[in-house]
Design a protein around this motif. Sequence first.
Motif, PDB file in Angstrom:
ATOM      1  N   TYR A  61       0.835  -1.206   0.000  1.00 14.39           N
ATOM      2  CA  TYR A  61       0.000   0.000   0.000  1.00 14.39           C
ATOM      3  C   TYR A  61       0.873   1.261   0.000  1.00 14.39           C
ATOM      4  CZ  TYR A  61      -3.367   3.500   1.524  1.00 14.39           C
ATOM      5  OH  TYR A  61      -4.137   4.628   1.609  1.00 14.39           O
ATOM      6  N   GLY A  62       1.862   1.293   0.868  1.00 11.98           N
ATOM      7  CA  GLY A  62       2.770   2.444   0.910  1.00 11.98           C
ATOM      8  C   GLY A  62       3.597   2.566  -0.359  1.00 11.98           C
ATOM      9  N   GLY A  63       4.019   1.434  -0.908  1.00 13.93           N
ATOM     10  CA  GLY A  63       4.808   1.449  -2.139  1.00 13.93           C
ATOM     11  C   GLY A  63       4.016   1.980  -3.325  1.00 13.93           C
ATOM     12  N   ILE A  64       2.758   1.547  -3.422  1.00 15.09           N
ATOM     13  CA  ILE A  64       1.903   2.041  -4.515  1.00 15.09           C
ATOM     14  C   ILE A  64       1.651   3.537  -4.357  1.00 15.09           C
ATOM     15  CG2 ILE A  64      -0.436   1.924  -5.474  1.00 15.09           C
ATOM     16  CD1 ILE A  64      -0.322  -1.119  -4.903  1.00 15.09           C
ATOM     17  N   SER A  65       1.396   3.959  -3.142  1.00 16.46           N
ATOM     18  CA  SER A  65       1.168   5.384  -2.871  1.00 16.46           C
ATOM     19  C   SER A  65       2.409   6.206  -3.212  1.00 16.46           C
ATOM     20  CB  SER A  65       0.798   5.568  -1.401  1.00 16.46           C
ATOM     21  OG  SER A  65       0.743   6.921  -1.052  1.00 16.46           O
ATOM     22  N   SER A  66       3.567   5.721  -2.805  1.00 15.93           N
ATOM     23  CA  SER A  66       4.820   6.427  -3.076  1.00 15.93           C
ATOM     24  C   SER A  66       5.140   6.453  -4.574  1.00 15.93           C
ATOM     25  CB  SER A  66       5.954   5.755  -2.307  1.00 15.93           C
ATOM     26  OG  SER A  66       7.161   6.432  -2.491  1.00 15.93           O
ATOM     27  N   THR A  67       4.854   5.351  -5.253  1.00 14.75           N
ATOM     28  CA  THR A  67       5.084   5.286  -6.703  1.00 14.75           C
ATOM     29  C   THR A  67       4.154   6.232  -7.439  1.00 14.75           C
ATOM     30  OG1 THR A  67       5.798   3.001  -6.504  1.00 14.75           O
ATOM     31  CG2 THR A  67       5.176   3.750  -8.694  1.00 14.75           C
TER      32      THR A  67
ATOM     33  N   THR B  77       6.773  13.756 -10.881  1.00 19.28           N
ATOM     34  CA  THR B  77       8.110  13.486 -11.435  1.00 19.28           C
ATOM     35  C   THR B  77       9.189  13.701 -10.373  1.00 19.28           C
ATOM     36  OG1 THR B  77       8.311  15.709 -12.360  1.00 19.28           O
ATOM     37  CG2 THR B  77       7.464  13.985 -13.818  1.00 19.28           C
ATOM     38  N   GLU B  78       9.020  12.966  -9.278  1.00 18.89           N
ATOM     39  CA  GLU B  78       9.934  13.070  -8.132  1.00 18.89           C
ATOM     40  C   GLU B  78      11.350  12.681  -8.543  1.00 18.89           C
ATOM     41  OE1 GLU B  78      10.328  11.247  -3.627  1.00 18.89           O
ATOM     42  OE2 GLU B  78       9.086  10.229  -5.107  1.00 18.89           O
ATOM     43  N   THR B  79      12.305  13.445  -8.066  1.00 17.54           N
ATOM     44  CA  THR B  79      13.711  13.136  -8.281  1.00 17.54           C
ATOM     45  C   THR B  79      14.411  13.037  -6.932  1.00 17.54           C
ATOM     46  OG1 THR B  79      14.333  15.463  -8.452  1.00 17.54           O
ATOM     47  CG2 THR B  79      13.795  14.321 -10.508  1.00 17.54           C
ATOM     48  N   SER B  80      15.563  12.430  -6.946  1.00 17.13           N
ATOM     49  CA  SER B  80      16.370  12.306  -5.735  1.00 17.13           C
ATOM     50  C   SER B  80      16.970  13.673  -5.391  1.00 17.13           C
ATOM     51  CB  SER B  80      17.481  11.293  -5.978  1.00 17.13           C
ATOM     52  OG  SER B  80      18.387  11.290  -4.912  1.00 17.13           O
ATOM     53  N   TYR B  81      17.338  13.837  -4.145  1.00 17.37           N
ATOM     54  CA  TYR B  81      17.920  15.119  -3.716  1.00 17.37           C
ATOM     55  C   TYR B  81      19.429  15.177  -3.918  1.00 17.37           C
ATOM     56  CZ  TYR B  81      13.399  16.022  -1.610  1.00 17.37           C
ATOM     57  OH  TYR B  81      12.069  16.222  -1.417  1.00 17.37           O
ATOM     58  N   SER B  82      19.999  14.191  -4.565  1.00 20.45           N
ATOM     59  CA  SER B  82      21.444  14.176  -4.788  1.00 20.45           C
ATOM     60  C   SER B  82      21.818  15.104  -5.948  1.00 20.45           C
ATOM     61  CB  SER B  82      21.901  12.756  -5.109  1.00 20.45           C
ATOM     62  OG  SER B  82      21.392  12.351  -6.353  1.00 20.45           O
TER      63      SER B  82
ATOM     64  N   TRP C 225      23.136  14.158  -8.678  1.00 19.79           N
ATOM     65  CA  TRP C 225      22.777  13.469  -9.908  1.00 19.79           C
ATOM     66  C   TRP C 225      21.292  13.656 -10.206  1.00 19.79           C
ATOM     67  CZ3 TRP C 225      21.550   7.649 -10.238  1.00 19.79           C
ATOM     68  CH2 TRP C 225      21.375   7.262 -11.565  1.00 19.79           C
ATOM     69  N   SER C 226      20.449  13.626  -9.189  1.00 19.24           N
ATOM     70  CA  SER C 226      19.015  13.884  -9.252  1.00 19.24           C
ATOM     71  C   SER C 226      18.260  12.983 -10.236  1.00 19.24           C
ATOM     72  CB  SER C 226      18.766  15.363  -9.586  1.00 19.24           C
ATOM     73  OG  SER C 226      17.418  15.683  -9.421  1.00 19.24           O
ATOM     74  N   PRO C 227      18.360  11.652 -10.074  1.00 18.57           N
ATOM     75  CA  PRO C 227      17.625  10.756 -10.980  1.00 18.57           C
ATOM     76  C   PRO C 227      16.144  10.715 -10.618  1.00 18.57           C
ATOM     77  CG  PRO C 227      18.675   9.474  -9.297  1.00 18.57           C
ATOM     78  CD  PRO C 227      19.118  10.905  -9.079  1.00 18.57           C
ATOM     79  N   TYR C 228      15.333  10.289 -11.565  1.00 15.38           N
ATOM     80  CA  TYR C 228      13.917  10.089 -11.296  1.00 15.38           C
ATOM     81  C   TYR C 228      13.755   8.899 -10.346  1.00 15.38           C
ATOM     82  CZ  TYR C 228      12.828  13.332 -15.022  1.00 15.38           C
ATOM     83  OH  TYR C 228      12.738  14.458 -15.798  1.00 15.38           O
ATOM     84  N   MET C 229      12.832   9.017  -9.430  1.00 11.21           N
ATOM     85  CA  MET C 229      12.630   7.980  -8.429  1.00 11.21           C
ATOM     86  C   MET C 229      11.607   6.930  -8.859  1.00 11.21           C
ATOM     87  SD  MET C 229      14.784   8.698  -6.136  1.00 11.21           S
ATOM     88  CE  MET C 229      14.298   7.537  -4.893  1.00 11.21           C
ATOM     89  N   ALA C 230      10.794   7.236  -9.847  1.00 11.69           N
ATOM     90  CA  ALA C 230       9.730   6.316 -10.254  1.00 11.69           C
ATOM     91  C   ALA C 230      10.247   4.928 -10.647  1.00 11.69           C
ATOM     92  CB  ALA C 230       8.899   6.928 -11.370  1.00 11.69           C
ATOM     93  N   PRO C 231      11.315   4.791 -11.427  1.00 11.01           N
ATOM     94  CA  PRO C 231      11.744   3.435 -11.815  1.00 11.01           C
ATOM     95  C   PRO C 231      12.079   2.540 -10.627  1.00 11.01           C
ATOM     96  CG  PRO C 231      12.775   5.045 -13.236  1.00 11.01           C
ATOM     97  CD  PRO C 231      12.094   5.816 -12.145  1.00 11.01           C
ATOM     98  N   VAL C 232      12.802   3.068  -9.663  1.00 11.83           N
ATOM     99  CA  VAL C 232      13.162   2.229  -8.514  1.00 11.83           C
ATOM    100  C   VAL C 232      11.935   1.930  -7.658  1.00 11.83           C
ATOM    101  CG1 VAL C 232      13.851   4.029  -6.870  1.00 11.83           C
ATOM    102  CG2 VAL C 232      14.962   1.804  -6.801  1.00 11.83           C
TER     103      VAL C 232
END
Length: 169
Positions: A110-116, A123-128, A130-137
């Motif tokens: 449930y949390g994973g689906i909500s987060s995805t 279009t969430e990205t990492s805060y690093s 490099w800033s990759p998109y988070m959706a694939p992971v």
Amino acid sequence: MPDAIKTYVHVVDAFNRRVGRIVMYGIFVMMGILLYSSISKTMFLPAHWTLEMAQFVMAGYYLLGGAYSLQLDSHVRMDLIYGRWSPRTKAAVDAVTIMMLFVYLFFLLYGGISSTAYALQYTETSYSSWSPYMAPVKIVMVIGIALTFLQATSIFFKDLAVAMGRPLA
């Protein structure tokens, strides 16, 4: 057990076995990324993407491999009393205790689906840097949790059959 359950167990076990055997080689992908990271830091300019990419590969490795690990019964278990029980008693206890795993996996899914959904919508990205998109992971995370849920259900059916004295072949 009904034929539908036998078919479900066979299909889920076969699919998770294939996925697990393929994902096993992900460790080499991660090792290659970390080797490249080490070489680039000493000989070239450091690559900013390597550490985070290795973390993503590792997350996929253990989440997609979780169902296979569950299938092989290679997870950690306290064996103080359990080892002395008969196979039917073990199966009966496992059939009851797996309910806790179902609850855990349900909330994780449930949390994973909500987060995805959030990652895809905004279009969430990492805060690093490099800033990759988070959706694939996060998609890989949801798939891995779902496969583990399916495998846990398969194990429940097998344990139930053994507890009833009619193991699935």
